[in-house]
Design a protein around this motif. Structure first.
Motif, PDB file in Angstrom:
ATOM      1  N   THR A 124       0.837  -1.204   0.000  1.00  0.00           N
ATOM      2  CA  THR A 124       0.000   0.000   0.000  1.00  0.00           C
ATOM      3  C   THR A 124       0.871   1.252   0.000  1.00  0.00           C
ATOM      4  OG1 THR A 124      -1.746  -1.174   1.206  1.00  0.00           O
ATOM      5  CG2 THR A 124      -1.813   1.243   1.237  1.00  0.00           C
ATOM      6  N   ALA A 125       1.929   1.230   0.818  1.00  0.00           N
ATOM      7  CA  ALA A 125       2.836   2.380   0.891  1.00  0.00           C
ATOM      8  C   ALA A 125       3.493   2.649  -0.449  1.00  0.00           C
ATOM      9  CB  ALA A 125       3.894   2.137   1.965  1.00  0.00           C
ATOM     10  N   HIS A 126       3.961   1.582  -1.109  1.00  0.00           N
ATOM     11  CA  HIS A 126       4.612   1.766  -2.405  1.00  0.00           C
ATOM     12  C   HIS A 126       3.634   2.267  -3.463  1.00  0.00           C
ATOM     13  CE1 HIS A 126       7.798  -1.311  -0.966  1.00  0.00           C
ATOM     14  NE2 HIS A 126       8.207  -0.074  -0.760  1.00  0.00           N
ATOM     15  N   TRP A 127       2.373   1.823  -3.355  1.00  0.00           N
ATOM     16  CA  TRP A 127       1.346   2.321  -4.284  1.00  0.00           C
ATOM     17  C   TRP A 127       1.103   3.807  -4.058  1.00  0.00           C
ATOM     18  CZ3 TRP A 127      -3.700   4.083  -3.049  1.00  0.00           C
ATOM     19  CH2 TRP A 127      -4.494   4.369  -4.162  1.00  0.00           C
ATOM     20  N   LEU A 128       1.024   4.238  -2.787  1.00  0.00           N
ATOM     21  CA  LEU A 128       0.826   5.658  -2.483  1.00  0.00           C
ATOM     22  C   LEU A 128       2.002   6.496  -2.980  1.00  0.00           C
ATOM     23  CD1 LEU A 128      -0.591   5.353   1.156  1.00  0.00           C
ATOM     24  CD2 LEU A 128      -1.822   6.260  -0.823  1.00  0.00           C
ATOM     25  N   ILE A 129       3.217   5.978  -2.787  1.00  0.00           N
ATOM     26  CA  ILE A 129       4.409   6.704  -3.256  1.00  0.00           C
ATOM     27  C   ILE A 129       4.396   6.808  -4.777  1.00  0.00           C
ATOM     28  CG2 ILE A 129       6.939   6.624  -3.388  1.00  0.00           C
ATOM     29  CD1 ILE A 129       6.808   5.173  -0.612  1.00  0.00           C
ATOM     30  N   TYR A 130       3.982   5.722  -5.444  1.00  0.00           N
ATOM     31  CA  TYR A 130       3.895   5.756  -6.908  1.00  0.00           C
ATOM     32  C   TYR A 130       2.860   6.785  -7.356  1.00  0.00           C
ATOM     33  CZ  TYR A 130       2.751   4.392 -11.658  1.00  0.00           C
ATOM     34  OH  TYR A 130       2.505   4.412 -12.997  1.00  0.00           O
ATOM     35  N   MET A 131       1.715   6.820  -6.673  1.00  0.00           N
ATOM     36  CA  MET A 131       0.674   7.802  -7.012  1.00  0.00           C
ATOM     37  C   MET A 131       1.200   9.221  -6.828  1.00  0.00           C
ATOM     38  SD  MET A 131      -2.280   6.274  -7.850  1.00  0.00           S
ATOM     39  CE  MET A 131      -3.656   7.267  -7.291  1.00  0.00           C
ATOM     40  N   GLY A 132       1.943   9.434  -5.757  1.00  0.00           N
ATOM     41  CA  GLY A 132       2.517  10.751  -5.525  1.00  0.00           C
ATOM     42  C   GLY A 132       3.528  11.136  -6.576  1.00  0.00           C
ATOM     43  N   THR A 133       4.381  10.167  -6.955  1.00  0.00           N
ATOM     44  CA  THR A 133       5.395  10.420  -7.978  1.00  0.00           C
ATOM     45  C   THR A 133       4.744  10.726  -9.320  1.00  0.00           C
ATOM     46  OG1 THR A 133       6.906   8.923  -6.838  1.00  0.00           O
ATOM     47  CG2 THR A 133       7.425   9.457  -9.121  1.00  0.00           C
ATOM     48  N   GLU A 134       3.670  10.005  -9.633  1.00  0.00           N
ATOM     49  CA  GLU A 134       2.967  10.199 -10.900  1.00  0.00           C
ATOM     50  C   GLU A 134       2.377  11.598 -11.000  1.00  0.00           C
ATOM     51  OE1 GLU A 134       0.194   7.219 -13.455  1.00  0.00           O
ATOM     52  OE2 GLU A 134      -0.614   7.817 -11.516  1.00  0.00           O
ATOM     53  N   ARG A 135       1.915  12.148  -9.874  1.00  0.00           N
ATOM     54  CA  ARG A 135       1.266  13.458  -9.884  1.00  0.00           C
ATOM     55  C   ARG A 135       2.252  14.622  -9.774  1.00  0.00           C
ATOM     56  NH1 ARG A 135      -2.375   9.913  -8.542  1.00  0.00           N
ATOM     57  NH2 ARG A 135      -4.611  10.344  -8.685  1.00  0.00           N
ATOM     58  N   ALA A 136       3.302  14.454  -8.982  1.00  0.00           N
ATOM     59  CA  ALA A 136       4.192  15.589  -8.721  1.00  0.00           C
ATOM     60  C   ALA A 136       5.612  15.399  -9.249  1.00  0.00           C
ATOM     61  CB  ALA A 136       4.237  15.864  -7.213  1.00  0.00           C
ATOM     62  N   GLY A 137       5.967  14.181  -9.643  1.00  0.00           N
ATOM     63  CA  GLY A 137       7.321  13.935 -10.131  1.00  0.00           C
ATOM     64  C   GLY A 137       8.224  13.409  -9.031  1.00  0.00           C
ATOM     65  N   ALA A 138       9.173  12.545  -9.425  1.00  0.00           N
ATOM     66  CA  ALA A 138      10.054  11.898  -8.454  1.00  0.00           C
ATOM     67  C   ALA A 138      10.907  12.901  -7.683  1.00  0.00           C
ATOM     68  CB  ALA A 138      10.949  10.885  -9.167  1.00  0.00           C
ATOM     69  N   ALA A 139      11.439  13.907  -8.399  1.00  0.00           N
ATOM     70  CA  ALA A 139      12.325  14.870  -7.740  1.00  0.00           C
ATOM     71  C   ALA A 139      11.573  15.691  -6.703  1.00  0.00           C
ATOM     72  CB  ALA A 139      12.953  15.791  -8.782  1.00  0.00           C
ATOM     73  N   ARG A 140      10.319  16.012  -6.991  1.00  0.00           N
ATOM     74  CA  ARG A 140       9.556  16.872  -6.076  1.00  0.00           C
ATOM     75  C   ARG A 140       9.141  16.148  -4.797  1.00  0.00           C
ATOM     76  NH1 ARG A 140       7.713  21.811  -7.399  1.00  0.00           N
ATOM     77  NH2 ARG A 140       6.164  22.779  -6.042  1.00  0.00           N
ATOM     78  N   VAL A 141       8.824  14.841  -4.914  1.00  0.00           N
ATOM     79  CA  VAL A 141       8.339  14.121  -3.735  1.00  0.00           C
ATOM     80  C   VAL A 141       9.472  13.520  -2.905  1.00  0.00           C
ATOM     81  CG1 VAL A 141       6.216  13.534  -4.953  1.00  0.00           C
ATOM     82  CG2 VAL A 141       8.073  11.859  -4.865  1.00  0.00           C
ATOM     83  N   ALA A 142      10.717  13.549  -3.421  1.00  0.00           N
ATOM     84  CA  ALA A 142      11.829  12.892  -2.722  1.00  0.00           C
ATOM     85  C   ALA A 142      11.981  13.321  -1.260  1.00  0.00           C
ATOM     86  CB  ALA A 142      13.130  13.129  -3.485  1.00  0.00           C
ATOM     87  N   PRO A 143      11.880  14.618  -0.917  1.00  0.00           N
ATOM     88  CA  PRO A 143      12.058  14.998   0.493  1.00  0.00           C
ATOM     89  C   PRO A 143      10.987  14.433   1.427  1.00  0.00           C
ATOM     90  CG  PRO A 143      12.332  16.904  -0.945  1.00  0.00           C
ATOM     91  CD  PRO A 143      11.760  15.804  -1.774  1.00  0.00           C
ATOM     92  N   MET A 144       9.851  13.992   0.876  1.00  0.00           N
ATOM     93  CA  MET A 144       8.784  13.449   1.714  1.00  0.00           C
ATOM     94  C   MET A 144       9.212  12.176   2.437  1.00  0.00           C
ATOM     95  SD  MET A 144       6.279  15.579   1.494  1.00  0.00           S
ATOM     96  CE  MET A 144       7.587  16.824   1.404  1.00  0.00           C
ATOM     97  N   THR A 145      10.274  11.532   1.930  1.00  0.00           N
ATOM     98  CA  THR A 145      10.752  10.308   2.583  1.00  0.00           C
ATOM     99  C   THR A 145      11.141  10.555   4.040  1.00  0.00           C
ATOM    100  OG1 THR A 145      12.303   8.469   2.391  1.00  0.00           O
ATOM    101  CG2 THR A 145      13.154  10.641   1.839  1.00  0.00           C
ATOM    102  N   TYR A 146      11.557  11.790   4.356  1.00  0.00           N
ATOM    103  CA  TYR A 146      11.992  12.071   5.723  1.00  0.00           C
ATOM    104  C   TYR A 146      10.820  12.185   6.698  1.00  0.00           C
ATOM    105  CZ  TYR A 146      16.406  12.720   3.386  1.00  0.00           C
ATOM    106  OH  TYR A 146      17.526  12.497   2.626  1.00  0.00           O
ATOM    107  N   GLY A 147       9.601  12.200   6.167  1.00  0.00           N
ATOM    108  CA  GLY A 147       8.431  12.098   7.041  1.00  0.00           C
ATOM    109  C   GLY A 147       8.408  10.767   7.770  1.00  0.00           C
ATOM    110  N   GLN A 148       9.043   9.756   7.169  1.00  0.00           N
ATOM    111  CA  GLN A 148       9.126   8.439   7.799  1.00  0.00           C
ATOM    112  C   GLN A 148       9.885   8.511   9.123  1.00  0.00           C
ATOM    113  OE1 GLN A 148      10.941   5.517   5.284  1.00  0.00           O
ATOM    114  NE2 GLN A 148      10.663   3.839   6.721  1.00  0.00           N
ATOM    115  N   LEU A 149      10.892   9.371   9.192  1.00  0.00           N
ATOM    116  CA  LEU A 149      11.680   9.496  10.417  1.00  0.00           C
ATOM    117  C   LEU A 149      10.842  10.106  11.539  1.00  0.00           C
ATOM    118  CD1 LEU A 149      14.541   8.980  11.494  1.00  0.00           C
ATOM    119  CD2 LEU A 149      15.080  11.350  10.938  1.00  0.00           C
TER     120      LEU A 149
END
Length: 301
Positions: A229-254
């Motif tokens: 589910t997490a990977h699907w959400l990340i893919y949906m986010g990447t599809e809408r905003a682009g990989a470079a734009r969503v990359a910093p969101m990974t630090y929300g995991q911390l």
């Protein structure tokens, strides 16, 4: 910011935070089953579900005509290394600190891409790697004294993920996102089952197999579902905003991991360790920003 960008960022943030659910379940298992067995079972479940979905969406040929199988094996090996190292690591050290060390992945990836893909290793990359290395030493400080070399396991997870990311670049565009997810799960499953059997016969007590209590496979099934589910959400986010734009969101995991560690495992973040984590994150954001600037300059040129 456009509405699609905002939606993409929220999807990606939700995805990265959802990964923490599986991380916390792994920590809760706490050595009740061998980490190789947990990793193998988790990816076998994922491979089965993704393969069925792939056949339904793209037909059985998608599972037969696998592009660049040698690189797919490398992707599976990267995932296998990362999963086993991370599962073992979170049992031995605080969840927040283990995840912080995994965030060294962008630095490892930059070096591997320079060596194997011929990408230019710029001075910014070298500087960011040195900053992250200082952060790693700070985070490892108390854990290395307490548990020894096992404190390096999350770094092994970061290195494994960097192998995956580098190999992903090598097979980019050869299949759909669903196919790429299915392939990595299939190849990782084969490698992890082999690692599970080798671990069992190695003589190491921590890797010896036994029939687990019913709740262990049930928890692993939840990990598989939440991770997918997490990977699907990340893919949906990447599809809408682009990989470079969503990359910093990974630090929300911390942030999510810090909250989970405090609420469920009574882990109070060590301020010095958090300083080290901040250096690792700063290095990652620096690389992300530098890469984005380079892409914008290239597009304009």
């Amino acid at each position: 910011m456009q509405q699609s960008d905002r939606a993409g960022l929220l999807f990606a943030l939700a995805g990265f935070c959802t990964l923490t659910i599986g991380d916390s379940i792994v920590k809760g298992i706490g050595g009740a089953w061998a980490p190789t067995a947990i990793a193998a079972f988790r990816y076998c479940l994922g491979a089965l579900g993704l393969s069925l979905l792939l056949v339904w969406r793209e037909g059985p040929r998608a599972l037969i005509d696998i592009p660049r199988p040698g690189v797919q094996w490398l992707r599976g090996a990267g995932v296998g290394i990362a999963t086993v190292c991370f599962f073992a690591g979170v049992w031995l050290m605080p969840l927040t600190e283990a995840i912080a060390l995994v965030f060294t992945q962008p630095m490892f990836t930059a070096v591997l891409a320079a060596v194997f893909l011929g990408e230019k290793l710029r001075w910014q990359t070298v500087a960011a790697t040195l900053v992250a290395f200082v952060g790693v030493l700070i985070v490892l400080r108390p854990n290395f004294a307490e548990i020894g070399l096992a404190a390096l396991l999350p770094l092994g997870a970061g290195f494994g993920m960097s192998i995956l990311v580098t190999a992903n670049r090598a097979v980019a565009g050869t299949g759909s996102a669903l196919a790429m997810q299915a392939y990595v799960a299939i190849f990782a499953s084969v490698i992890l089952v082999a690692a599970m059997l080798l671990g069992h016969f190695s003589g190491m007590a921590e890797l010896r197999l036994h029939w687990p209590e019913w709740h262990i496979p049930a928890r692993i099934a939840i990990i598989a579902v939440t991770a997918s589910t997490a990977h699907w959400l990340i893919y949906m986010g990447t599809e809408r905003a682009g990989a470079a734009r969503v990359a910093p969101m990974t630090y929300g995991q911390l942030i999510a991991a810090s909250l989970v560690g405090y609420l469920f495992f009574s882990e109070v973040p060590d301020l010095v360790a958090m300083m080290g984590a901040a250096l690792i994150i700063a290095a990652g954001l620096w690389l992300w920003r530098d890469g984005r600037v380079q892409r914008i300059a290239k597009d304009r040129g």
